[in-house]
Design an enzyme around this catalytic site. Structure first.
Site, PDB file in Angstrom:
ATOM      1  N   MET A  17     -37.780  -1.393  21.094  1.00  0.00           N
ATOM      2  CA  MET A  17     -36.638  -1.752  21.683  1.00  0.00           C
ATOM      3  C   MET A  17     -37.078  -2.547  22.693  1.00  0.00           C
ATOM      4  SD  MET A  17     -33.779   0.444  24.001  1.00  0.00           S
ATOM      5  CE  MET A  17     -33.287   1.379  22.482  1.00  0.00           C
ATOM      6  N   GLY A  18     -38.111  -2.634  23.304  1.00  0.00           N
ATOM      7  CA  GLY A  18     -38.405  -3.526  24.604  1.00  0.00           C
ATOM      8  C   GLY A  18     -38.849  -4.983  23.826  1.00  0.00           C
ATOM      9  N   TRP A  22     -37.970  -6.133  20.919  1.00  0.00           N
ATOM     10  CA  TRP A  22     -36.724  -6.466  20.465  1.00  0.00           C
ATOM     11  C   TRP A  22     -35.779  -7.722  21.291  1.00  0.00           C
ATOM     12  CZ3 TRP A  22     -31.471  -5.408  22.100  1.00  0.00           C
ATOM     13  CH2 TRP A  22     -30.348  -5.994  21.361  1.00  0.00           C
ATOM     14  N   HIS A  23     -35.773  -7.284  22.541  1.00  0.00           N
ATOM     15  CA  HIS A  23     -35.434  -8.082  23.366  1.00  0.00           C
ATOM     16  C   HIS A  23     -36.060  -9.428  23.775  1.00  0.00           C
ATOM     17  CE1 HIS A  23     -33.188  -4.224  25.170  1.00  0.00           C
ATOM     18  NE2 HIS A  23     -32.360  -5.121  25.231  1.00  0.00           N
ATOM     19  N   GLY A  24     -37.360  -9.315  23.532  1.00  0.00           N
ATOM     20  CA  GLY A  24     -38.264 -10.529  23.646  1.00  0.00           C
ATOM     21  C   GLY A  24     -39.628 -10.058  23.912  1.00  0.00           C
TER      22      GLY A  24
END
Length: 389
Positions: free
Chosen positions: A318-319, A321-323
């Site tokens: 998830m981290g 995925w944000h960038g």
């Protein structure tokens, strides 16, 4: 070139509103004009991306790529449900998104991408996983495109599921049902204006923009933490209300994304309330699949360790995925540590009962603690603490 970013200007709402009129009229008489709905989607997608030629070309290439992957994997799955086909198809579906996220750190890769690629990617990846599980046995190109390019949610979600979306597409609401959808949809759109363009604007301009936010003193950072958390919620929740409201007008019951997240009593409760469509997507397709695989193949015996590793993987992805920026990676690690720590506390509390859930004062304290734990995570996410590392 005038911007036509979804929900970012009144021009967008005016054009969308005019195009919605025939859809609303047909809904009120219990009909659905599928061809006109498709026409509206094509027009809106064109208007959103035509001003950015690189993005326009990117989304065309992306859709062709993903269509080929989904249709190709579906045919392979019918012949042989080999794991290698699934993993290759999933990797190829993720690849465009990986390139876009990596381009933040590697400018040479900044040649591809379009607004909403993350949310569109989630839709295609979910379809590949559902094909693997035998939940999708056939899909036409038209059905695929309607789902992937559904314009109300293309830029910022919420993230819908193919089976749920297809069911709404197949069933035409009665006049009574559509009147309720219309009423709820318009209410959500007006709530979106309240959230984003009134509360969000005031927080951004007069709180985050205040002079007391300047500098790196403990007080300024602390105040910024509260301000950014409020802005992030009202801005994003506003977008979600717009998307859900417009979906309702089109007869599609797009799932909710927020449910009073700042009233959460613990981190687990928070992720059942905040950006719910994303949270549930990661839970179902990352965490649960990891846990299931570990148990099925008997790689590990300790179920608590399996759960902890699943949570670590879930929030790390998830981290990323944000960038690929450090603040996002730390944000993911932070949530993994908090979630695992809370699970350990719950296990301890079951044996020793030191924290009563039924006590209203304990409940209030739990909400207060959770609120600050979450706000601090948003402070990390914002990049305001980057000077520390």
């Amino acid at each position: 070139m005038i911007s036509f970013v979804p929900y970012a200007s009144f021009r967008f709402f005016i054009v969308a509103g005019i195009l919605m009129i025939p859809i609303i009229v047909s809904g009120l008489i219990g009909k659905r004009m599928r061809l006109y709905n498709d026409f509206v989607t094509v027009v809106m997608i064109f208007l959103i991306f035509y001003g950015q030629p690189a993005q326009f070309v990117s989304i065309i290439i992306f859709v062709l790529w993903q269509t080929g992957l989904v249709k190709g994997y579906l045919e392979l799955r019918k012949r042989n449900n080999r794991s290698v086909y699934f993993y290759v198809a999933t990797a190829l579906a993720v690849f465009p998104l990986f390139i876009v996220k990596l381009s933040a750190d590697v400018p040479a890769l900044n040649f591809f991408g379009f607004l909403g690629i993350s949310y569109v990617s989630f839709r295609t990846i979910e379809m590949i996983m559902d094909i693997r599980d035998g939940l999708i046995k056939s899909v036409s190109v038209a059905e695929f495109l309607r789902f992937v390019l559904f314009f109300p949610t293309i830029s910022s979600g919420p993230i819908d599921r193919y089976s749920r979306f297809k069911k709404d597409q197949a069933v035409v609401p009665t006049r009574k049902e559509y009147k309720e959808l219309l009423y709820l949809g318009l209410n959500k759109i007006f709530l979106g204006f309240l959230y984003k363009y009134i509360i969000g604007y005031l927080v951004h301009e007069y709180w985050m923009g205040s002079s007391m936010m300047n500098g790196n003193s403990l007080f300024s950072i602390w105040m910024y933490m509260y301000a950014y958390s409020m802005y992030l919620f009202f801005d994003f929740a506003g977008y979600s209300q717009f998307a859900i409201g417009l979906s309702y007008l089109m007869g599609i019951r797009t799932p909710e994304n927020f449910n009073k997240p700042f009233l959460s009593r613990n981190i687990k409760d928070f992720w059942n309330r905040w950006h719910m469509s994303l949270s549930f997507w990661f839970r179902d397709f990352i965490y649960m699949r990891f846990v299931y695989t570990m148990i099925k193949k008997k790689r590990l015996k300790n179920r608590y360790l399996i759960s902890d590793l699943g949570l670590a993987l879930n929030f790390m992805i998830m981290g990323f995925w944000h960038g690929f920026l450090l603040q996002y990676i730390i944000y993911g690690i932070y949530h993994a540590v908090v979630f695992i720590s809370f699970n350990r506390f719950e296990q301890f509390n079951k044996k020793h009962s030191i924290w009563s859930k039924d006590n209203r004062w304990v409940h209030a304290l739990s909400v207060l603690i959770t609120f600050h734990v979450i706000c601090f995570s948003f402070l990390i996410f914002s990049g305001r603490l980057n000077f520390l590392w």
